[in-house]
Write a protein that holds these residues in place. Structure first.
Motif, PDB file in Angstrom:
ATOM      1  N   ALA A 147       0.839  -1.208   0.000  1.00  0.00           N
ATOM      2  CA  ALA A 147       0.000   0.000   0.000  1.00  0.00           C
ATOM      3  C   ALA A 147       0.870   1.252   0.000  1.00  0.00           C
ATOM      4  O   ALA A 147       0.611   2.210  -0.742  1.00  0.00           O
ATOM      5  CB  ALA A 147      -0.937  -0.007   1.209  1.00  0.00           C
ATOM      6  N   SER A 149       2.455   1.574  -3.406  1.00  0.00           N
ATOM      7  CA  SER A 149       1.456   2.050  -4.367  1.00  0.00           C
ATOM      8  C   SER A 149       1.232   3.549  -4.215  1.00  0.00           C
ATOM      9  O   SER A 149       1.116   4.277  -5.207  1.00  0.00           O
ATOM     10  CB  SER A 149       0.129   1.304  -4.168  1.00  0.00           C
ATOM     11  OG  SER A 149       0.289  -0.066  -4.431  1.00  0.00           O
ATOM     12  N   ARG A 159       2.054   6.654  -6.977  1.00  0.00           N
ATOM     13  CA  ARG A 159       1.032   7.584  -7.473  1.00  0.00           C
ATOM     14  C   ARG A 159       1.376   9.031  -7.152  1.00  0.00           C
ATOM     15  O   ARG A 159       1.100   9.926  -7.931  1.00  0.00           O
ATOM     16  CB  ARG A 159      -0.345   7.228  -6.920  1.00  0.00           C
ATOM     17  CG  ARG A 159      -0.865   5.883  -7.389  1.00  0.00           C
ATOM     18  CD  ARG A 159      -1.018   5.840  -8.893  1.00  0.00           C
ATOM     19  NE  ARG A 159      -1.332   4.483  -9.308  1.00  0.00           N
ATOM     20  CZ  ARG A 159      -1.146   4.017 -10.524  1.00  0.00           C
ATOM     21  NH1 ARG A 159      -0.650   4.776 -11.459  1.00  0.00           N
ATOM     22  NH2 ARG A 159      -1.449   2.775 -10.826  1.00  0.00           N
ATOM     23  N   GLU A 193       2.411  -2.143 -16.024  1.00  0.00           N
ATOM     24  CA  GLU A 193       1.017  -2.069 -15.588  1.00  0.00           C
ATOM     25  C   GLU A 193       0.189  -3.099 -16.333  1.00  0.00           C
ATOM     26  O   GLU A 193       0.431  -3.372 -17.505  1.00  0.00           O
ATOM     27  CB  GLU A 193       0.432  -0.670 -15.849  1.00  0.00           C
ATOM     28  CG  GLU A 193       0.809   0.350 -14.819  1.00  0.00           C
ATOM     29  CD  GLU A 193       0.037   1.649 -14.977  1.00  0.00           C
ATOM     30  OE1 GLU A 193      -0.407   2.177 -13.956  1.00  0.00           O
ATOM     31  OE2 GLU A 193      -0.121   2.120 -16.127  1.00  0.00           O
ATOM     32  N   LEU A 227      -3.182  -1.577 -13.142  1.00  0.00           N
ATOM     33  CA  LEU A 227      -2.564  -1.874 -11.844  1.00  0.00           C
ATOM     34  C   LEU A 227      -1.058  -2.005 -12.015  1.00  0.00           C
ATOM     35  O   LEU A 227      -0.583  -2.754 -12.875  1.00  0.00           O
ATOM     36  CB  LEU A 227      -3.113  -3.183 -11.268  1.00  0.00           C
ATOM     37  CG  LEU A 227      -4.597  -3.233 -10.936  1.00  0.00           C
ATOM     38  CD1 LEU A 227      -4.987  -4.632 -10.505  1.00  0.00           C
ATOM     39  CD2 LEU A 227      -4.944  -2.224  -9.869  1.00  0.00           C
ATOM     40  N   SER A 228      -0.304  -1.293 -11.179  1.00  0.00           N
ATOM     41  CA  SER A 228       1.144  -1.448 -11.178  1.00  0.00           C
ATOM     42  C   SER A 228       1.486  -2.726 -10.406  1.00  0.00           C
ATOM     43  O   SER A 228       0.615  -3.343  -9.769  1.00  0.00           O
ATOM     44  CB  SER A 228       1.805  -0.236 -10.529  1.00  0.00           C
ATOM     45  OG  SER A 228       1.509  -0.192  -9.147  1.00  0.00           O
ATOM     46  N   ASN A 233       0.465  -2.531  -6.853  1.00  0.00           N
ATOM     47  CA  ASN A 233      -1.000  -2.634  -6.749  1.00  0.00           C
ATOM     48  C   ASN A 233      -1.441  -4.088  -6.813  1.00  0.00           C
ATOM     49  O   ASN A 233      -2.305  -4.521  -6.042  1.00  0.00           O
ATOM     50  CB  ASN A 233      -1.696  -1.881  -7.882  1.00  0.00           C
ATOM     51  CG  ASN A 233      -1.455  -0.394  -7.930  1.00  0.00           C
ATOM     52  OD1 ASN A 233      -1.555   0.206  -8.996  1.00  0.00           O
ATOM     53  ND2 ASN A 233      -1.133   0.222  -6.806  1.00  0.00           N
ATOM     54  N   LEU A 276      -0.631  -5.765  -3.573  1.00  0.00           N
ATOM     55  CA  LEU A 276      -1.598  -5.385  -2.546  1.00  0.00           C
ATOM     56  C   LEU A 276      -2.879  -6.202  -2.679  1.00  0.00           C
ATOM     57  O   LEU A 276      -3.396  -6.733  -1.688  1.00  0.00           O
ATOM     58  CB  LEU A 276      -1.901  -3.884  -2.636  1.00  0.00           C
ATOM     59  CG  LEU A 276      -2.941  -3.351  -1.662  1.00  0.00           C
ATOM     60  CD1 LEU A 276      -2.550  -3.611  -0.213  1.00  0.00           C
ATOM     61  CD2 LEU A 276      -3.161  -1.855  -1.913  1.00  0.00           C
TER      62      LEU A 276
END
Length: 130
Positions: free
Chosen positions: A80, A83, A87, A105, A109-110, A113, A116
């Motif tokens: 988290a 992420s 960003r 990606e 979503l990377s 991400n 997570l």
């Protein structure tokens, strides 16, 4: 509709952890992406989950949730945080291309991400097994 038993939930958690582990190895070994420092920490928490949950599935031991959550919660926290800094574009680490760089990606979503999502799914599956 039949409800899933603890063994099925544990198997699902094992599958999630195994796919996440295989995915991280694919990104680094096949695509040649260099994991940053936070990615390494996420791997440290994800990789053991495959073995821990796999053994718990075979032995049908839903009490494994304590061990699994001890790995999934900090892993989710790191993912988290990673992420968020991706960003925001702020923050750095010393290994690889930097923690703020989005190297890959999939469906928006990377990699952090995706990690997570995997940690949260593992946590939910072990709680459901309990």
């Amino acid at each position: 509709m039949r409800r899933l038993g603890s063994r099925e939930w544990l198997a699902l958690g094992t599958l999630v952890a195994a796919v996440a582990t295989a995915g991280s190895l694919y990104f680094s070994e096949v695509l040649g992406l260099v994991p940053c420092e936070l990615c390494w920490y996420q791997r440290i928490f994800m990789y053991p989950l495959v073995v821990v949950l796999g053994v718990a599935t075979i032995e049908n031991r839903p009490e494994v949730y304590r061990t699994a959550l001890a790995l999934a919660i900090p892993g989710a926290g790191i993912a988290a945080y990673h992420s968020a800094i991706q960003r925001l574009g702020e923050g750095s680490c010393s290994i690889g291309s930097g923690c703020t760089t989005i190297q890959y990606e999939l469906l928006g979503l990377s990699i952090p991400n995706m990690a997570l999502v995997a940690f949260v799914l593992v946590g939910l599956t072990v709680l459901a097994a309990r």
